[in-house]
Write a protein that holds these residues in place. Structure first.
Motif, PDB file in Angstrom:
ATOM      1  N   PRO A  78      49.162  46.410  24.180  1.00  0.00           N
ATOM      2  CA  PRO A  78      49.188  46.075  25.610  1.00  0.00           C
ATOM      3  C   PRO A  78      49.089  47.286  26.537  1.00  0.00           C
ATOM      4  N   GLN A  79      49.199  48.474  26.003  1.00  0.00           N
ATOM      5  CA  GLN A  79      49.071  49.679  26.815  1.00  0.00           C
ATOM      6  C   GLN A  79      47.611  50.125  26.950  1.00  0.00           C
ATOM      7  N   HIS A  80      46.694  49.474  26.228  1.00  0.00           N
ATOM      8  CA  HIS A  80      45.283  49.846  26.278  1.00  0.00           C
ATOM      9  C   HIS A  80      44.475  48.856  27.121  1.00  0.00           C
ATOM     10  N   GLY A  81      43.573  49.408  27.913  1.00  0.00           N
ATOM     11  CA  GLY A  81      42.714  48.587  28.756  1.00  0.00           C
ATOM     12  C   GLY A  81      41.376  48.301  28.105  1.00  0.00           C
ATOM     13  N   PHE A  82      40.873  47.111  28.374  1.00  0.00           N
ATOM     14  CA  PHE A  82      39.575  46.672  27.872  1.00  0.00           C
ATOM     15  C   PHE A  82      38.837  45.991  29.020  1.00  0.00           C
ATOM     16  N   VAL A  83      37.593  46.362  29.226  1.00  0.00           N
ATOM     17  CA  VAL A  83      36.787  45.762  30.282  1.00  0.00           C
ATOM     18  C   VAL A  83      35.767  44.841  29.614  1.00  0.00           C
ATOM     19  N   LEU A  84      35.866  43.552  29.911  1.00  0.00           N
ATOM     20  CA  LEU A  84      34.881  42.572  29.467  1.00  0.00           C
ATOM     21  C   LEU A  84      33.848  42.492  30.581  1.00  0.00           C
ATOM     22  N   HIS A  85      32.580  42.687  30.246  1.00  0.00           N
ATOM     23  CA  HIS A  85      31.590  42.812  31.317  1.00  0.00           C
ATOM     24  C   HIS A  85      30.197  42.372  30.901  1.00  0.00           C
ATOM     25  N   GLN A  86      29.413  42.092  31.952  1.00  0.00           N
ATOM     26  CA  GLN A  86      27.979  41.911  31.796  1.00  0.00           C
ATOM     27  C   GLN A  86      27.304  42.514  33.008  1.00  0.00           C
ATOM     28  N   PRO A  87      26.156  43.122  32.840  1.00  0.00           N
ATOM     29  CA  PRO A  87      25.435  43.343  31.600  1.00  0.00           C
ATOM     30  C   PRO A  87      26.129  44.363  30.707  1.00  0.00           C
ATOM     31  N   VAL A  88      25.556  44.546  29.511  1.00  0.00           N
ATOM     32  CA  VAL A  88      26.157  45.403  28.494  1.00  0.00           C
ATOM     33  C   VAL A  88      26.214  46.850  28.956  1.00  0.00           C
ATOM     34  N   GLY A  89      25.120  47.432  29.401  1.00  0.00           N
ATOM     35  CA  GLY A  89      25.089  48.822  29.855  1.00  0.00           C
ATOM     36  C   GLY A  89      25.279  49.805  28.721  1.00  0.00           C
ATOM     37  N   GLU A  90      25.445  51.068  29.095  1.00  0.00           N
ATOM     38  CA  GLU A  90      25.649  52.135  28.109  1.00  0.00           C
ATOM     39  C   GLU A  90      26.921  52.885  28.460  1.00  0.00           C
ATOM     40  N   GLN A  92      30.662  54.856  26.671  1.00  0.00           N
ATOM     41  CA  GLN A  92      31.057  55.674  25.521  1.00  0.00           C
ATOM     42  C   GLN A  92      31.595  54.848  24.354  1.00  0.00           C
ATOM     43  N   SER A  93      32.327  53.778  24.637  1.00  0.00           N
ATOM     44  CA  SER A  93      32.923  52.996  23.551  1.00  0.00           C
ATOM     45  C   SER A  93      32.890  51.511  23.881  1.00  0.00           C
ATOM     46  N   SER A  94      31.824  50.844  23.425  1.00  0.00           N
ATOM     47  CA  SER A  94      31.652  49.419  23.697  1.00  0.00           C
ATOM     48  C   SER A  94      31.448  48.652  22.405  1.00  0.00           C
ATOM     49  N   LEU A  95      31.968  47.453  22.410  1.00  0.00           N
ATOM     50  CA  LEU A  95      31.711  46.483  21.354  1.00  0.00           C
ATOM     51  C   LEU A  95      30.780  45.446  21.972  1.00  0.00           C
ATOM     52  N   GLU A  99      23.893  39.797  23.693  1.00  0.00           N
ATOM     53  CA  GLU A  99      22.910  40.626  24.396  1.00  0.00           C
ATOM     54  C   GLU A  99      23.277  40.838  25.859  1.00  0.00           C
ATOM     55  N   ASN A 100      24.176  39.991  26.406  1.00  0.00           N
ATOM     56  CA  ASN A 100      24.558  40.097  27.815  1.00  0.00           C
ATOM     57  C   ASN A 100      26.013  40.451  28.051  1.00  0.00           C
ATOM     58  N   LEU A 101      26.830  40.524  27.005  1.00  0.00           N
ATOM     59  CA  LEU A 101      28.276  40.664  27.173  1.00  0.00           C
ATOM     60  C   LEU A 101      28.818  41.744  26.243  1.00  0.00           C
ATOM     61  N   ALA A 102      29.722  42.574  26.772  1.00  0.00           N
ATOM     62  CA  ALA A 102      30.339  43.628  25.965  1.00  0.00           C
ATOM     63  C   ALA A 102      31.800  43.798  26.357  1.00  0.00           C
ATOM     64  N   LEU A 103      32.540  44.414  25.444  1.00  0.00           N
ATOM     65  CA  LEU A 103      33.934  44.786  25.678  1.00  0.00           C
ATOM     66  C   LEU A 103      34.007  46.298  25.543  1.00  0.00           C
ATOM     67  N   THR A 104      34.387  46.969  26.624  1.00  0.00           N
ATOM     68  CA  THR A 104      34.386  48.433  26.643  1.00  0.00           C
ATOM     69  C   THR A 104      35.808  48.944  26.828  1.00  0.00           C
ATOM     70  N   SER A 105      36.139  49.976  26.040  1.00  0.00           N
ATOM     71  CA  SER A 105      37.485  50.539  26.102  1.00  0.00           C
ATOM     72  C   SER A 105      37.511  51.988  26.571  1.00  0.00           C
ATOM     73  N   SER A 106      36.378  52.556  26.896  1.00  0.00           N
ATOM     74  CA  SER A 106      36.349  53.959  27.324  1.00  0.00           C
ATOM     75  C   SER A 106      36.504  54.073  28.841  1.00  0.00           C
ATOM     76  N   PRO A 107      37.144  55.161  29.299  1.00  0.00           N
ATOM     77  CA  PRO A 107      37.411  55.307  30.737  1.00  0.00           C
ATOM     78  C   PRO A 107      36.167  55.504  31.596  1.00  0.00           C
ATOM     79  N   ASP A 108      35.028  55.839  30.998  1.00  0.00           N
ATOM     80  CA  ASP A 108      33.830  56.045  31.812  1.00  0.00           C
ATOM     81  C   ASP A 108      33.446  54.782  32.588  1.00  0.00           C
ATOM     82  N   ILE A 109      33.715  53.620  32.026  1.00  0.00           N
ATOM     83  CA  ILE A 109      33.381  52.384  32.748  1.00  0.00           C
ATOM     84  C   ILE A 109      34.308  52.178  33.947  1.00  0.00           C
TER      85      ILE A 109
END
Length: 185
Positions: A78-90, A92-95, A99-109
């Protein structure tokens, strides 16, 4: 038995699921394989706004971030943030979920969002939901969850309080008509 992944599906808690944690939740399954599954809850708000979270990680928030909610993504990390987003983009750390949806955990987003360079649609969660090998399949067999395809309308357009009912309605199910008791033949 052949494995069938529920990645890029919604899990919709059945009315009989009264575990105190996942009651009336909607979860986006971001990964599902033979080792287990992980996803994020998309309809339970925390008593935080995005501005507070960004400040906590030394990112200067934009003014509208005060109005953006933060979601409880689940009980794991629960101390970690995750951004669920579209579009996927590029990032540093995305799952990539689809093709339109990703979960990103890196602070660059988060920096990009604060600077209006982020994805068009997103939500920020703290934590995630996880299942071990075969656990999610057992819970589905026990009538704990409905599942169906991800609907961006449910994720990004509807108020959080409407997502559970609307996700089920997308499957042709009215949750008000379902019993909380499960039966097995």
């Amino acid at each position: 038995m052949e494995f069938s992944s529920l990645k890029n599906h919604l899990l919709i808690a059945m009315p009989g699921l009264h575990d105190g944690i996942f009651d009336r939740t909607v979860i986006v399954v971001c990964e599902h394989n033979e080792q287990g599954a992980m996803g994020v809850v998309v309809n339970r708000l925390l008593d935080l706004n995005m501005s507070e979270v960004l400040k906590a990680v030394d990112i200067t928030p934009s003014e509208e971030m005060i109005r953006r909610p933060v979601y409880w993504g689940g009980p794991v990390s629960p101390q970690h943030g995750f951004v669920l987003h579209q579009p996927v983009g590029e990032w540093q750390s995305s799952l990539v979920v689809s093709e339109n949806l990703a979960l990103t955990s890196s602070p660059d987003i988060l920096t990009a969002i604060a600077e209006h360079r982020g994805p068009e649609q997103f939500l920020l969660t703290l934590g995630y939901a996880g299942w071990g090998d075969g656990q999610l399949e057992r819970e589905i067999a026990e009538n704990s969850w409905l599942h169906g395809p991800v609907d961006p309308l449910v994720l990004f357009q509807l108020p959080p309080g409407e997502r559970w009912q609307e996700a089920a309605r997308g499957l042709g199910i009215d949750m008000r008509l379902l019993s909380g008791a499960a039966g097995h033949a």
